[in-house]
Write a protein that holds these residues in place. Sequence first.
Motif, mmCIF file in Angstrom:
data_model
loop_
_atom_site.group_PDB
_atom_site.id
_atom_site.type_symbol
_atom_site.label_atom_id
_atom_site.label_comp_id
_atom_site.label_asym_id
_atom_site.label_seq_id
_atom_site.Cartn_x
_atom_site.Cartn_y
_atom_site.Cartn_z
ATOM 1 N N UNK A 65 20.702 88.987 -43.010
ATOM 2 C CA UNK A 65 20.810 87.918 -42.021
ATOM 3 C C UNK A 65 19.930 86.765 -42.475
ATOM 4 N N UNK A 66 20.392 85.555 -42.271
ATOM 5 C CA UNK A 66 19.595 84.384 -42.635
ATOM 6 C C UNK A 66 19.951 83.229 -41.722
ATOM 7 N N UNK A 67 19.133 82.188 -41.776
ATOM 8 C CA UNK A 67 19.359 80.990 -40.973
ATOM 9 C C UNK A 67 19.698 79.840 -41.901
ATOM 10 N N UNK A 68 20.753 79.112 -41.573
ATOM 11 C CA UNK A 68 21.144 77.952 -42.360
ATOM 12 C C UNK A 68 20.411 76.705 -41.901
ATOM 13 N N UNK A 69 20.588 75.627 -42.619
ATOM 14 C CA UNK A 69 19.942 74.374 -42.250
ATOM 15 C C UNK A 69 20.508 73.791 -40.960
ATOM 16 N N UNK A 119 20.115 70.655 -35.201
ATOM 17 C CA UNK A 119 18.774 70.159 -35.485
ATOM 18 C C UNK A 119 18.242 69.371 -34.294
ATOM 19 N N UNK A 120 16.989 69.651 -33.919
ATOM 20 C CA UNK A 120 16.309 69.024 -32.784
ATOM 21 C C UNK A 120 17.000 69.293 -31.454
ATOM 22 N N UNK A 121 17.716 70.415 -31.397
ATOM 23 C CA UNK A 121 18.392 70.774 -30.153
ATOM 24 C C UNK A 121 18.318 72.275 -29.903
ATOM 25 N N UNK A 122 18.958 73.072 -30.759
ATOM 26 C CA UNK A 122 18.985 74.527 -30.601
ATOM 27 C C UNK A 122 18.658 75.182 -31.935
ATOM 28 N N UNK A 123 17.724 76.137 -31.908
ATOM 29 C CA UNK A 123 17.356 76.902 -33.098
ATOM 30 C C UNK A 123 17.670 78.366 -32.836
ATOM 31 N N UNK A 181 17.718 88.328 -31.972
ATOM 32 C CA UNK A 181 17.087 87.105 -32.449
ATOM 33 C C UNK A 181 16.616 86.261 -31.272
ATOM 34 N N UNK A 182 15.676 85.360 -31.558
ATOM 35 C CA UNK A 182 15.204 84.396 -30.575
ATOM 36 C C UNK A 182 16.057 83.140 -30.646
ATOM 37 N N UNK A 183 16.358 82.616 -29.477
ATOM 38 C CA UNK A 183 17.083 81.342 -29.393
ATOM 39 C C UNK A 183 16.182 80.330 -28.705
ATOM 40 N N UNK A 234 7.181 69.503 -21.861
ATOM 41 C CA UNK A 234 8.144 70.605 -21.810
ATOM 42 C C UNK A 234 8.164 71.366 -23.131
ATOM 43 N N UNK A 235 8.157 72.694 -23.044
ATOM 44 C CA UNK A 235 8.322 73.554 -24.211
ATOM 45 C C UNK A 235 9.789 73.872 -24.444
ATOM 46 N N UNK A 236 10.073 74.455 -25.591
ATOM 47 C CA UNK A 236 11.401 75.019 -25.818
ATOM 48 C C UNK A 236 11.646 76.137 -24.814
ATOM 49 N N UNK A 237 12.868 76.260 -24.364
ATOM 50 C CA UNK A 237 13.263 77.389 -23.530
ATOM 51 C C UNK A 237 13.735 78.496 -24.461
ATOM 52 N N UNK A 238 12.982 79.594 -24.474
ATOM 53 C CA UNK A 238 13.255 80.651 -25.445
ATOM 54 C C UNK A 238 13.875 81.845 -24.751
#
Length: 731
Positions: free
Chosen positions: A157-161, A184-188, A217-219, A260-264
């Motif tokens: 498993x890996x994460x793309x750009x 990018x700058x929205x959802x990781x 995984x964490x979103x 505000x933090x990221x909502x994880x």
Amino acid sequence: MKRIKYILSGLVLLSSGFAGAVNQRSPHVGALSDYTAPSAMPKSYKPVFMPDGKHLVERSDNGRQLLLVDIATGKEEGVLFDLDNTRETVLPDFSGFEVSPDGSKILIWRDVRNIYRRSFSAKYYVYEVRSRLFKPLSQTQERQRIPLFSPDSRMVAFVGLDNNVYISKLDYGTEVAATTDGAVNSVINGATDWTYEEEFTLTQGMTWAPDNLTLCYLRFDETEVPLYSLPLYEGTCNRREEYALYPGTMQYKYPVAGAANSKVSVKSYDIETRKTKTVDLPVRDMEYIPRICYGPDASKLIVATLNRDQNHYEIFVANPKSTVVKSVYAEDSKAWIEPQAYEGLYLGDNSFVVSSSSDAYTTLYEYSYTGSRMGQVSDGRSDAVAYYGGDTAGNKYYLEAAPTPMDRTIVKLDRKGQRTVVGAEQGTSSAVFAPGMDFMVYSFNDISTPPRISLCRGDGKELRVLEDNKAYAAKMQPKKGDKEFFTFETAGNILNGYIVKPRNFDSTRRYPVIMSQYSGPGSQQVLNRWTMDWEDYFANEGYIVVCVDGRGTGGRGTAFRTSVYKQLGTYETADQVAAARYAGNLPYTDSSKIGIYGWSYGGYESIMCAQSSECPYAAAVSVAPVTDWRYYDTVYAERYMLTPGQNESGYQKSSAISGALHLSCPLLVIYGTEDDNVHPANALQYVSTLQSAGMLCDMFVFPNMNHSINGCNARQVVYAKMLDYFDKNLK
């Protein structure tokens, strides 16, 4: 009057110093390379163990092969990978590697591009040891991040750009997108945001189930996190020609204190059905998930959580298939939960070990996966620093700050509760254990001994020396200052410190003093360890260098560390001022010529000391300083200060900017323009405050440099500029 006199002298120095520096090269830059450049550091050894726990993987001298080495005998048993003998793919070089869980495959990567402090993207390749087949990890993504083998080594498993999770099925040469909403700058998905990477030391946000059927995984939804921008210039170190005429911009999500933090959230992806579920946690005030990892079976997903105030820590065991979630550990703190509690969380076959600071000292406890306490591992008489694990004989190994807070020793706890020290009983020891705990790479150093690294059995019996750094010591010893420890008492506390003297020390002279400190919560500078740094060079240039760990620093127990809660900069400043007065009263120092230096938190503390009503300093140097905790990130600032709304008076009192008009000595501020950690706004707003009041300080800026200010001799230039500044103000 004292403040006005220093400011006027600072004006003269600024003018004459600037004029004198034109077209001049500092003679110190080259000399400092022998102290601060990577080539001047002692040799290290980072072991890579094979899954069998009986072999090491070592890179060949020419860097083109990976060799299989028997741990017990030290004999080379074969070549695992040869860059010049592969099938299908040919590469000119490689940067790093990782062996799969069953040892059958190796991930190879090159063309590394850093993202933040720890994260990077690269081009990854999968090598099959038996067939020598060598193929790109992905056919769809040019670059990849944080690849993670499945337990059976058949998938990665890996994460793309694009911030999506992909799964490469190696047996079939296929690839599946497990997520599609990344942006990018929205959802990781799978990776982590800036704050998690920096403050929770977490970049890997994925974990495989032991049965290989589920990937959790964490979103991160960072939509509401404010966007931060930093300018990019052409520069000359790693020149960026595209910004020669018009600056570029680096933009990323960075939540300052109170924002505000990221909502994880936790997601589970079923490999067979390709369906995704949300793992709902039964906790209302959960703000952070600093760790997720599977326990011994697929029904035990371990999720560590924190509330926003970071004074409530709770661990859950979740079954992603049945969606049953149970709390198995909870801890509340009167201050903050020490990061070691989740960063050092250890998951064993039948239990987990967690560190708690609810007692007088950080203590290790063992719990079952049902939540029952099974026992206390460390004895609770000193701070436990790390837990290494247990062997088949029932022995448990951990690291503690003992016999003094300045030492680090390895302890073995046997089945009968008997504790014995493994390795040296004083100094700084550390270990990396092989799977199964039968062997370890043991490292030791102390104030007079450079790092000595050896291969040992689990009980500490040495098999062979891997690196003794004798040649390094022989080369560097003539350049090293004379270092010694001391203690002194202030405000009812006995503080630890060290002094570095010139090698040609003359007790009849009166030397200027440089106070070196970091001072951040839980940190420690005064340790029984080998160091070779700018301090030695400065000492031999005619200075006495003094370092003291004041209140709030680590190794001294919970009360000492948490005394700074909600009032950063108060006790630390008082202790550094007291330390300066102690140093100034030594028979061989000049109390009128004391300077103070620090980087990052230490830079903040340098300014706070220079603004103290009892300022004993003749000059201060502050590198990459925080100047107001409102400017710093949520996780770090709020851990110690809560939010600005909760602790308005604390933020006001702790602000260097609020006290800027009390600056009482010449000040040099240094920073990098691409510092994504402590933003340049900290330094600039502080300087602006001085300017508006008609006050002055000196400034030195590094274009396109981050918080570390490293590369192209930049680090040596930092210290050369600092030495020049102290020479002008203290000599």
